[in-house]
Design an enzyme around this catalytic site. Sequence first.
Site, PDB file in Angstrom:
ATOM      1  N   CYS A   1      22.563  28.253  49.118  1.00  0.00           N
ATOM      2  CA  CYS A   1      23.087  27.768  47.840  1.00  0.00           C
ATOM      3  C   CYS A   1      24.497  28.299  47.617  1.00  0.00           C
ATOM      4  O   CYS A   1      24.736  29.507  47.707  1.00  0.00           O
ATOM      5  CB  CYS A   1      22.171  28.217  46.710  1.00  0.00           C
ATOM      6  SG  CYS A   1      22.772  27.760  45.069  1.00  0.00           S
ATOM      7  N   PHE A   2      25.411  27.409  47.292  1.00  0.00           N
ATOM      8  CA  PHE A   2      26.809  27.835  47.193  1.00  0.00           C
ATOM      9  C   PHE A   2      27.116  28.683  45.961  1.00  0.00           C
ATOM     10  O   PHE A   2      28.162  29.318  45.892  1.00  0.00           O
ATOM     11  CB  PHE A   2      27.783  26.661  47.273  1.00  0.00           C
ATOM     12  CG  PHE A   2      27.419  25.413  46.522  1.00  0.00           C
ATOM     13  CD1 PHE A   2      26.686  25.441  45.346  1.00  0.00           C
ATOM     14  CD2 PHE A   2      27.834  24.172  46.999  1.00  0.00           C
ATOM     15  CE1 PHE A   2      26.377  24.278  44.656  1.00  0.00           C
ATOM     16  CE2 PHE A   2      27.537  22.993  46.319  1.00  0.00           C
ATOM     17  CZ  PHE A   2      26.802  23.054  45.140  1.00  0.00           C
TER      18      PHE A   2
END
Length: 252
Positions: free
Chosen positions: A73-74
């Site tokens: 997840c960024f």
Amino acid sequence: MTAHNNDARARSPRSAAWRLLAAAVVLLAGGAFWLSRSQPRAAEIARPIPAPIVDAAPASGAQMQVAVLAGGCFWGVQGVFQHMKGVTSAVSGYAGGDKRSAHYNLVSTGMTGHAESVRVTFDPRQISYGRILQIFFSVAHDPTQLNRQGPNTGTQYRSAIFTQDAEQAKIADAYIAQLNKAGLFDAAIVTKVTPLEGFYAAENYHQNFLVQNPTYPYIVIHDLPKVENLRRVYPDVYRPDPVLVATAATSN
């Protein structure tokens, strides 16, 4: 017993109290199970790792450089690099696929070729490309997890380094070999090193998400510990005030 009597018992204070107690037990048990499943494994806990033996030569010019990294997840990856000295910008986005499919609802299917990525712009006079990779492997994510990070699964959460040129590819490949040879992780590193064909900024609501949502449960459990680990493990590069992204700067 008639249906009417059943309804009457269900509405009685004692029955209502027992139903509330039972519901609370179920919720607590479910919450404990979810937390146990979502807690990081030992391999996901940050540890100090050696700097790369092969790295870029110190820069003398003022031109900024870019690293594009994918590590789950960024939100958390962006948050880590926003707190790193020498970084002038960290933008959440997508890399590995076509521009037409670089939208969250499509990338989330895992069928676009994209990975949630972060474009890290940094000053090579203050920080090297190899040092960026050191933080990436040690703090930002677990490079031994294949097509997943923590509770998130799918190729869109894969570990990848999208290189700008041959020098970046050389540094990344050498560093992965160095770390694997040292046996510092519980398993082999699965990070893929591939040339960058395009980076597409994510939607504005994904930018600065960690900073703007510090009480969001996912952030509390999975991402704030990464920022704390940066401060704890690498205090020399930690900056308490994050460098934020202006949403206008995220247009493709």
